[in-house]
Design a protein around this motif. Structure first.
Motif, PDB file in Angstrom:
ATOM      1  N   GLN A  48       1.148   0.229  12.635  1.00 42.58           N
ATOM      2  CA  GLN A  48      -0.141  -0.156  11.977  1.00 42.58           C
ATOM      3  C   GLN A  48      -0.475  -1.657  11.979  1.00 42.58           C
ATOM      4  O   GLN A  48       0.458  -2.568  11.784  1.00 42.58           O
ATOM      5  N   TYR A  49      -1.758  -2.012  12.018  1.00 44.34           N
ATOM      6  CA  TYR A  49      -2.170  -3.449  12.062  1.00 44.34           C
ATOM      7  C   TYR A  49      -2.935  -3.671  10.840  1.00 44.34           C
ATOM      8  O   TYR A  49      -3.806  -2.953  10.522  1.00 44.34           O
ATOM      9  N   PHE A  50      -2.697  -4.991  10.095  1.00 51.53           N
ATOM     10  CA  PHE A  50      -3.149  -5.292   9.046  1.00 51.53           C
ATOM     11  C   PHE A  50      -3.585  -6.740   9.116  1.00 51.53           C
ATOM     12  O   PHE A  50      -2.616  -7.759   9.637  1.00 51.53           O
ATOM     13  N   HIS A  51      -4.681  -7.283   8.693  1.00 51.21           N
ATOM     14  CA  HIS A  51      -4.922  -8.795   8.813  1.00 51.21           C
ATOM     15  C   HIS A  51      -3.975  -9.337   7.459  1.00 51.21           C
ATOM     16  O   HIS A  51      -3.875  -8.701   6.636  1.00 51.21           O
ATOM     17  N   ALA A  52      -3.660 -10.723   7.530  1.00 51.79           N
ATOM     18  CA  ALA A  52      -2.861 -11.172   6.479  1.00 51.79           C
ATOM     19  C   ALA A  52      -3.693 -11.237   5.226  1.00 51.79           C
ATOM     20  O   ALA A  52      -4.634 -12.332   5.065  1.00 51.79           O
ATOM     21  N   TYR A  53      -3.642 -10.588   4.248  1.00 53.83           N
ATOM     22  CA  TYR A  53      -4.126 -10.669   2.912  1.00 53.83           C
ATOM     23  C   TYR A  53      -3.827 -11.856   2.238  1.00 53.83           C
ATOM     24  O   TYR A  53      -2.522 -11.985   2.271  1.00 53.83           O
ATOM     25  N   GLY A  54      -4.532 -12.396   1.616  1.00 56.69           N
ATOM     26  CA  GLY A  54      -3.887 -13.600   0.780  1.00 56.69           C
ATOM     27  C   GLY A  54      -3.437 -13.738  -0.350  1.00 56.69           C
ATOM     28  O   GLY A  54      -2.680 -14.508  -0.891  1.00 56.69           O
ATOM     29  N   GLU A  55      -3.662 -12.246  -1.003  1.00 51.02           N
ATOM     30  CA  GLU A  55      -3.115 -12.283  -2.391  1.00 51.02           C
ATOM     31  C   GLU A  55      -1.635 -11.890  -2.421  1.00 51.02           C
ATOM     32  O   GLU A  55      -1.115 -11.069  -1.464  1.00 51.02           O
ATOM     33  N   ALA A  56      -0.566 -12.402  -3.217  1.00 49.60           N
ATOM     34  CA  ALA A  56       0.765 -12.359  -3.130  1.00 49.60           C
ATOM     35  C   ALA A  56       1.192 -10.634  -3.402  1.00 49.60           C
ATOM     36  O   ALA A  56       0.470 -10.154  -4.333  1.00 49.60           O
ATOM     37  N   GLY A  57       1.963 -10.161  -2.562  1.00 53.02           N
ATOM     38  CA  GLY A  57       2.414  -8.795  -2.887  1.00 53.02           C
ATOM     39  C   GLY A  57       1.894  -7.975  -2.078  1.00 53.02           C
ATOM     40  O   GLY A  57       2.319  -6.759  -1.890  1.00 53.02           O
ATOM     41  N   THR A  58       0.772  -8.131  -1.198  1.00 55.72           N
ATOM     42  CA  THR A  58       0.179  -7.384  -0.239  1.00 55.72           C
ATOM     43  C   THR A  58       1.044  -6.964   0.637  1.00 55.72           C
ATOM     44  O   THR A  58       1.017  -5.611   1.159  1.00 55.72           O
ATOM     45  N   GLN A  59       1.616  -7.779   1.451  1.00 53.51           N
ATOM     46  CA  GLN A  59       2.266  -7.245   2.706  1.00 53.51           C
ATOM     47  C   GLN A  59       3.614  -6.487   2.205  1.00 53.51           C
ATOM     48  O   GLN A  59       3.864  -5.395   2.686  1.00 53.51           O
ATOM     49  N   GLU A  60       4.218  -6.720   1.169  1.00 53.29           N
ATOM     50  CA  GLU A  60       5.281  -6.020   0.930  1.00 53.29           C
ATOM     51  C   GLU A  60       4.867  -4.550   0.208  1.00 53.29           C
ATOM     52  O   GLU A  60       5.382  -3.701   0.487  1.00 53.29           O
ATOM     53  N   ALA A  61       3.368  -4.460  -0.380  1.00 51.63           N
ATOM     54  CA  ALA A  61       3.018  -3.392  -0.671  1.00 51.63           C
ATOM     55  C   ALA A  61       2.660  -2.242   0.492  1.00 51.63           C
ATOM     56  O   ALA A  61       3.126  -1.045   0.445  1.00 51.63           O
ATOM     57  N   ILE A  62       2.211  -2.853   1.576  1.00 50.96           N
ATOM     58  CA  ILE A  62       1.895  -1.819   2.755  1.00 50.96           C
ATOM     59  C   ILE A  62       2.901  -1.606   3.235  1.00 50.96           C
ATOM     60  O   ILE A  62       3.288  -0.165   3.593  1.00 50.96           O
ATOM     61  N   LYS A  63       3.821  -2.207   3.401  1.00 51.76           N
ATOM     62  CA  LYS A  63       5.256  -1.711   3.828  1.00 51.76           C
ATOM     63  C   LYS A  63       6.022  -0.886   2.936  1.00 51.76           C
ATOM     64  O   LYS A  63       6.696   0.073   3.295  1.00 51.76           O
ATOM     65  N   ARG A  64       5.835  -1.153   1.816  1.00 56.47           N
ATOM     66  CA  ARG A  64       6.414  -0.002   0.838  1.00 56.47           C
ATOM     67  C   ARG A  64       5.658   1.386   0.951  1.00 56.47           C
ATOM     68  O   ARG A  64       6.421   2.331   0.829  1.00 56.47           O
ATOM     69  N   TYR A  65       4.344   1.278   1.111  1.00 59.20           N
ATOM     70  CA  TYR A  65       3.842   2.559   1.091  1.00 59.20           C
ATOM     71  C   TYR A  65       4.356   3.318   2.485  1.00 59.20           C
ATOM     72  O   TYR A  65       4.518   4.544   2.643  1.00 59.20           O
ATOM     73  N   ALA A  66       4.299   2.486   3.592  1.00 57.83           N
ATOM     74  CA  ALA A  66       4.732   3.103   4.995  1.00 57.83           C
ATOM     75  C   ALA A  66       6.205   3.540   4.881  1.00 57.83           C
ATOM     76  O   ALA A  66       6.316   4.691   5.238  1.00 57.83           O
ATOM     77  N   LYS A  67       7.042   3.109   4.049  1.00 59.48           N
ATOM     78  CA  LYS A  67       8.164   3.441   4.019  1.00 59.48           C
ATOM     79  C   LYS A  67       8.351   4.784   3.169  1.00 59.48           C
ATOM     80  O   LYS A  67       9.353   5.677   3.520  1.00 59.48           O
ATOM     81  N   ASP A  68       7.617   5.067   2.374  1.00 59.22           N
ATOM     82  CA  ASP A  68       7.389   6.422   1.536  1.00 59.22           C
ATOM     83  C   ASP A  68       7.148   7.429   2.489  1.00 59.22           C
ATOM     84  O   ASP A  68       7.217   8.628   2.061  1.00 59.22           O
ATOM     85  N   PHE A  69       6.531   7.237   3.649  1.00 61.09           N
ATOM     86  CA  PHE A  69       6.020   8.423   4.400  1.00 61.09           C
ATOM     87  C   PHE A  69       7.278   8.922   5.248  1.00 61.09           C
ATOM     88  O   PHE A  69       8.140   8.313   6.002  1.00 61.09           O
ATOM     89  N   ASP A  70       7.584  10.176   5.144  1.00 59.95           N
ATOM     90  CA  ASP A  70       8.762  10.784   5.790  1.00 59.95           C
ATOM     91  C   ASP A  70       8.362  11.346   7.262  1.00 59.95           C
ATOM     92  O   ASP A  70       9.417  11.582   7.885  1.00 59.95           O
ATOM     93  N   GLY A  71       7.050  11.310   7.847  1.00 59.57           N
ATOM     94  CA  GLY A  71       6.864  11.677   8.995  1.00 59.57           C
ATOM     95  C   GLY A  71       7.188  11.004   9.964  1.00 59.57           C
ATOM     96  O   GLY A  71       7.315  11.435  11.291  1.00 59.57           O
TER      97      GLY A  71
END
Length: 421
Positions: A48-71
């Motif tokens: 998945q592609y995301f632009h670099a959001y400026g708010e702290a924690g955004t990159q970690e959040a997106i990766k955390r969501y992705a890790k929760d996906f079992d498929g």
């Protein structure tokens, strides 16, 4: 979390290639793991592609969501720099193209067969989405993307600076021009609308009583009122009332926080940082009326998730998008409200968003509901670039507005002919 890209040359050339408008080759995708190696419990992988959001924690959040996906094992490409669009579209020409990516609904993506129809994902919950989001993502009766966040954009101002200068909150563009003059000192500029001054290009037109295109996809922005508005931008620029050399562009709240300007255009995403730094010395107002009979306007940027229809894992990518952006309301709420403020597209989430129910956030939502305007999918990247160049010609170079508008017309009409014949 939303900003218009100012890297016009890279974007224009690459997008023409990506949309089949020029016979050029693609660039390599930006660095990092492409996610193409097999992995995860299922032995399947997605990128998945995301632009670099400026708010702290955004990159970690997106990766955390992705890790929760079992498929599948979902790898994230976090695209830094100001040319996200060019890197995204160049990558779509290569074997390392992402399976899913964030962008905005644009007609050329659909006409080129680049994005997959997501109607089957969205239709069962369509009534829970903001109707304007559904409308902006529906073309030829099909829904092509899933809205992740709505990003209303408006003017922020330092109350103390306006009070000291004896300036009332501007209700018209003329009043904004006057305010910028009164607020400018040897240390502070009155107004910041971005270093390249293109960030307000949508409300500039809307508050002048015009639109980018007509309902039948003809030019609608070329009016006397828009020409007059452009002239007023030129007046502010020549007089030195606009901040144009800020360390960060207007998507970042630092210019207002550091006192480099008294009024700044930015998005609702910046509100928590501004409130933390400035407290009660902060107010907002929509883009003011620029012509008789027109209305104030608020630009709704936002981002949406799309599936690469030319990818190798279309069904799996759709499954992931459904899982994250349809089913996982906890992640959707976290994404909208924990890293800056955004209006959740899902009405069931927006209704329970306590952080947006009082004070300045509630005022921002009120402006969004009253004056919010969405992008037209037929207004493509090439047209955006043409209008950015129009602003640069008039404001920086002093080209007569009518002449610059004629030049933009020729470029926009070429794109309209490609799309509609």
């Amino acid at each position: 979390m939303s900003a218009l890209n100012s890297n016009n040359w890279d974007r224009r050339t690459v997008l023409r290639a990506a949309m089949g408008l020029a016979a050029t080759g693609g660039l390599a995708a930006c660095g990092g793991n492409t996610g193409r190696s097999e992995g995860g419990a299922s032995g399947k992988s997605l990128t998945q592609y995301f632009h670099a959001y400026g708010e702290a924690g955004t990159q970690e959040a997106i990766k955390r969501y992705a890790k929760d996906f079992d498929g599948a094992n979902v790898a994230t490409q976090w695209i830094t720099g100001d040319n996200f669009e060019s890197k995204l579209f160049s990558s779509l020409l290569t074997k390392n193209a992402p399976d899913v990516f964030e962008f905005h609904p644009q007609l050329q993506l659909i006409r080129s067969g680049q994005v997959a129809d997501l109607s089957d994902l969205v239709n069962p919950v369509k009534d829970d989405f903001n109707p304007a989001d559904i409308k902006s993502h529906t073309i030829d009766g099909k829904i092509w993307g899933v809205r992740m966040i709505d990003d209303p954009q408006f003017f922020y101002y330092r109350k103390s600076m306006l009070e000291k200068a004896g300036v009332e909150v501007p209700q018209t563009l003329d009043e904004l021009v006057e305010a910028a003059a009164k607020l400018t000192t040897d240390k502070v500029k009155g107004l910041f609308i971005g270093n390249d001054m293109v960030q307000t290009q949508y409300p500039l037109v809307w508050s002048s009583g015009a639109d980018q295109l007509t309902a039948d996809n003809q030019i609608a922005y070329h009016t006397d009122a828009v020409a007059e508005t452009l002239s007023k931008y030129r007046t502010m620029f020549k007089a030195g009332h606009l901040l144009t050399g800020a360390p960060a562009d207007s998507w970042d709240p630092s210019a207002l926080i550091q006192g480099l300007c008294a009024i700044q255009w930015s998005g609702m995403w910046a509100m928590p940082a501004l409130q933390k730094a400035l407290g009660d010395d902060l107010g907002i107002f929509p883009y003011p009326v620029a012509a008789d009979g027109a209305k104030p306007s608020v630009f709704n940027g936002g981002w949406s998730m799309f599936v690469n229809a030319k990818g190798k894992n279309v069904d799996l990518a759709k499954e992931y998008v459904k899982w994250l952006w349809i089913d996982q309301k906890e992640h959707q709420e976290d994404w909208a409200l924990s890293y800056g403020f955004h209006v959740p597209p899902r009405q069931s989430i927006a209704e329970t968003a306590d952080k947006l129910k009082s004070g300045l956030p509630a005022e921002g939502v009120k402006f969004f509901n009253e004056y919010g305007r969405f992008e037209n999918p037929s207004w493509t990247q090439a047209m955006i670039t043409a209008f950015e160049e129009l602003i640069a010609d008039v404001v920086r170079k002093g080209v007569e507005p009518e002449k610059a508008l004629d030049t933009a017309d020729a470029k926009v009409n070429r794109e309209l002919k490609k799309l509609f014949g």
